[in-house]
Scaffold this motif. Structure first.
Motif, short mmCIF file in Angstrom:
data_model
loop_
_atom_site.label_atom_id
_atom_site.label_comp_id
_atom_site.label_asym_id
_atom_site.label_seq_id
_atom_site.Cartn_x
_atom_site.Cartn_y
_atom_site.Cartn_z
N PRO A 115 0.80 -1.23 0.00
CA PRO A 115 0.00 0.00 0.00
C PRO A 115 0.83 1.28 0.00
O PRO A 115 0.46 2.25 -0.67
CB PRO A 115 -0.85 -0.12 1.28
N ARG A 116 1.94 1.31 0.72
CA ARG A 116 2.73 2.53 0.77
C ARG A 116 3.43 2.79 -0.57
O ARG A 116 3.49 3.92 -1.05
CB ARG A 116 3.75 2.46 1.91
N GLY A 117 3.95 1.73 -1.18
CA GLY A 117 4.58 1.88 -2.49
C GLY A 117 3.59 2.26 -3.56
O GLY A 117 3.88 3.10 -4.44
N LEU A 118 2.42 1.66 -3.53
CA LEU A 118 1.39 2.00 -4.52
C LEU A 118 0.94 3.45 -4.36
O LEU A 118 0.65 4.13 -5.35
CB LEU A 118 0.20 1.05 -4.39
N ALA A 119 0.91 3.93 -3.12
CA ALA A 119 0.56 5.33 -2.90
C ALA A 119 1.61 6.25 -3.52
O ALA A 119 1.29 7.30 -4.09
CB ALA A 119 0.42 5.61 -1.40
N LEU A 120 2.89 5.86 -3.43
CA LEU A 120 3.95 6.65 -4.07
C LEU A 120 3.80 6.63 -5.59
O LEU A 120 4.00 7.65 -6.25
CB LEU A 120 5.32 6.10 -3.67
#
Length: 299
Positions: free
Chosen positions: A176-181
């Motif tokens: 989720p954090r990488g996809l948000a980036l």
């Protein structure tokens, strides 16, 4: 659908390197990427050159093929020096550079500078700060910033990138954090599939996992008010359960590419053949796929 290749940095430039990169352009690949590692897996004790100098040399002997990394990570990079290298490479190439970027892993690069391997949480924390600072460095003439992990003091990147407002980022991410980036900063998103399925999964399970990843990417884009269709969706092959299946024949490639196009993948990246390795495929088949595959897929 676009078709690209990744050329590992294993070729001495004046023996084979120049010809390999020029041939990739002649075959019509959309992009030619290379790995940005200091050493990698079974190639640890074999010839392995630096990514940025290799891409700079490739830029000097090609004209149209896009060039980039799959992928750069914070494991041994700093945003300030990387931004300067990227700005220069974009200038040398005439605006043909794309930065593939990811959080990094636990391989050799994770400890080569003498540090202890970072936890998954720390890798994610560093990656978020890294990408945000790199974005500023490539879009602003002078940057001063002090973060938890990275700092810049009046760092200058003048005149900036040829590509404006900066060269594109292709963000490799599944969490989720990488996809948000990717949703916030990316012009493309990169996947290798689901690593948990590599050894014992099936192609059907792999496609289902990629479909879910693309759905989550869409959700991340919606959270920041962005149309997910603005992002290219890149699949780096060789790490799904079907491994080298798409390189067995033109028909096998067309079947593989068609199934992944239906999922929403817009670019497929094939490893350039390397004898005596996991990427040891028939060079003639590889070239036929490059020249005939997309036409047959479209037909």
């Amino acid at each position: 659908m676009r078709l690209s290749t990744v050329i590992l940095p294993i070729h001495r430039w004046h023996e084979q390197g120049r010809e390999v990169w020029q041939r990739a352009e002649a075959l019509g690949f959309h992009a030619a990427y290379t790995y940005d590692h200091l050493s990698w897996r079974t190639f640890r004790d074999r010839t392995w050159f630096g990514a940025v100098p290799t891409l700079t040399a490739a830029a000097a002997v090609t004209d149209t093929v896009r060039l980039g990394t799959l992928v750069t990570s914070p494991n041994f990079r700093h945003p300030v020096t990387l931004a300067k290298d990227l700005m220069t490479l974009d200038d040398v190439s005439g605006g043909r550079v794309v930065l593939g970027i990811g959080a990094g892993g636990t391989g050799f690069d994770a400890t080569v500078l003498g540090q202890e391997p970072w936890t998954a949480r720390e890798r994610a924390d560093r990656f978020g700060e890294f990408v945000a600072l790199l974005d500023r460095l490539l879009t602003q003439g002078a940057v001063t910033e002090r973060g938890t992990y990275y700092a810049a003091e009046e760092a200058r990147n003048i005149p900036g990138c040829v590509q404006q407002p900066r060269l594109p980022f292709a963000v490799a991410a599944t969490g989720p954090r990488g996809l948000a980036l990717a949703a916030r900063y990316g012009q493309a998103w990169v996947t290798t599939g689901d690593p948990a399925l590599f050894e014992a999964g099936t192609p059907t399970q792999s496609r289902a996992a990629i479909r879910r990843q693309i759905e989550r990417l869409g959700e991340a884009c919606a959270a920041v008010g962005r149309d997910p269709e603005e992002l290219e969706r890149i699949l780096l092959t060789g790490f799904t359960p079907d491994r080298n299946t798409p390189l067995e024949s033109v028909d096998a490639f067309v079947d593989f590419a068609g199934q992944h196009a239906e999922l929403g993948i817009t670019e497929i990246v094939l490893h350039h053949p390397i004898p005596d390795s996991d990427f040891a495929v028939d060079p003639k088949v590889f070239e036929r796929i490059a020249t005939e595959g997309l036409a047959q897929l479209a037909g």
